[in-house]
Design a protein around this motif. Structure first.
Motif, PDB file in Angstrom:
ATOM      1  N   GLU A 272       0.833  -1.208   0.000  1.00  0.00           N
ATOM      2  CA  GLU A 272       0.000   0.000   0.000  1.00  0.00           C
ATOM      3  C   GLU A 272       0.866   1.255   0.000  1.00  0.00           C
ATOM      4  O   GLU A 272       0.573   2.229  -0.709  1.00  0.00           O
ATOM      5  CB  GLU A 272      -0.928  -0.008   1.211  1.00  0.00           C
ATOM      6  N   LYS A 273       1.963   1.219   0.764  1.00  0.00           N
ATOM      7  CA  LYS A 273       2.838   2.391   0.845  1.00  0.00           C
ATOM      8  C   LYS A 273       3.519   2.645  -0.500  1.00  0.00           C
ATOM      9  O   LYS A 273       3.646   3.789  -0.935  1.00  0.00           O
ATOM     10  CB  LYS A 273       3.890   2.193   1.944  1.00  0.00           C
ATOM     11  N   THR A 276       1.065   4.178  -2.894  1.00  0.00           N
ATOM     12  CA  THR A 276       0.784   5.566  -2.501  1.00  0.00           C
ATOM     13  C   THR A 276       1.890   6.498  -3.014  1.00  0.00           C
ATOM     14  O   THR A 276       1.606   7.576  -3.540  1.00  0.00           O
ATOM     15  CB  THR A 276       0.674   5.682  -0.963  1.00  0.00           C
ATOM     16  N   ASN A 280       1.345   9.522  -5.616  1.00  0.00           N
ATOM     17  CA  ASN A 280       1.651  10.889  -5.175  1.00  0.00           C
ATOM     18  C   ASN A 280       2.717  11.562  -6.045  1.00  0.00           C
ATOM     19  O   ASN A 280       2.728  12.787  -6.201  1.00  0.00           O
ATOM     20  CB  ASN A 280       2.102  10.900  -3.717  1.00  0.00           C
TER      21      ASN A 280
END
Length: 311
Positions: A272-273, A276, A280
């Motif tokens: 998930e990180k 992200t 971003n």
């Protein structure tokens, strides 16, 4: 084949009369990349493009029988020739023995990839093609900086070195080399300019290291680029979903957190990180084949600022 004819042929090959001979009794090991540049016009052109100076110390890798070496010795302070084949070392020594050039030649016998490079101002070489990639990066990470390298490569390898984003040959080799150096394709060299002729066409390339180098940890950079270019036509979002990549980055992230006393939530998921960060930074749907150096610098900064590292 009759015995007498076979023996005659064997003697001729030992003298160098066979298809891979030098005419001096040496048979070339083409499997080890021994293809001697025989055309003096090409030799002179390479030396001209190297812009040699009287005060230069030149590094040459794979000097062979010395066609390029002798010409350079006439123009520079010193040539350091690295040769792995003791037979060719003997040929090179005999070629300058008793001449004023002998004391300007230093021969290092052994595998250049396994030894530290000496100080030199420029590198000029007809490289054994199978060491092209590791030698280029050994050269570019060498300190102190050298002025330039004029190197002969297999044509396709040379074109990969200078390939631009979006082109067919653009790859990890392209972007890593261009991060550390300015690279120019100088000229094509046909296979018939060598003895024995190789199976591929060749090119001469000029490599000039960037001094100062970009302020980037090259191990980290290469770790990121390696992941992105494994499947250069995939989106980065897909490339980073590999379980091996996720395990590596999870391991690195946990080490980072322990070093900086950062608490990791119980429900933390590295996948998930990663996604992200990609969203971003705006690179989630980008593909490595079309990304340039600035793109990868921004992406690396995006990962590092979130504690994700690649080395």
């Amino acid at each position: 084949m009759p015995k007498a004819r076979a023996e005659k042929r064997s003697r001729r090959e030992r003298r160098g009369g066979g298809g891979t001979g030098t005419g001096t009794g040496i048979l070339f090991n083409t499997g080890a990349g021994q293809h001697i540049l025989k055309n003096p016009l090409i030799v002179n052109s390479i030396i001209e493009k190297a812009a040699l100076r009287r005060t230069d110390v030149i590094l040459e890798v794979g000097p062979g029988t010395g066609n390029l070496t002798v010409k350079m010795l006439e123009k520079v302070k010193k040539v350091i020739a690295c040769e792995i084949d003791p037979r060719l070392v003997g040929e090179l020594q005999k070629r300058v023995q008793g001449t004023c050039l002998a004391n300007k030649l230093e021969i290092k016998v052994g595998d250049v990839l396994k030894t530290d490079l000496p100080f030199f101002d420029a590198c000029v070489a007809n490289l054994p093609y199978q060491i092209s990639s590791p030698f280029v990066f050994k050269l570019l990470l060498h300190r102190p900086f050298f002025r330039c390298a004029i190197l002969m490569f297999q044509r396709e390898f040379a074109l990969r070195l200078v390939a631009k984003p979006g082109t067919k040959l653009y790859c990890r080799l392209s972007i890593n080399t261009q991060l550390l150096a300015r690279v120019d394709h100088l000229m094509k060299v046909g296979k018939n300019n060598f003895r024995p002729p190789p199976k591929v066409e060749s090119s001469v390339v000029r490599i000039e290291p960037k001094n100062p180098p970009p302020p980037i940890n090259f191990q980290e950079w290469d770790g990121l680029v390696r992941i992105a270019f494994v499947r250069k036509n995939k989106t980065l979002s897909a490339a980073f979903k590999s379980s091996a990549v996720e395990q590596l980055l999870d391991h690195n992230y946990r080490i980072h957190c322990s070093l900086y006393n950062t608490e990791i939530p119980e429900n933390f998921k590295i996948a998930e990180k990663i996604q992200t960060v990609l969203k971003n930074t705006g690179y989630s749907e980008k593909r490595a084949r079309s990304m340039d150096i600035d793109d990868f610098i921004r992406l690396l900064h995006g990962f590092n600022s979130e504690g994700i590292h690649f080395s």
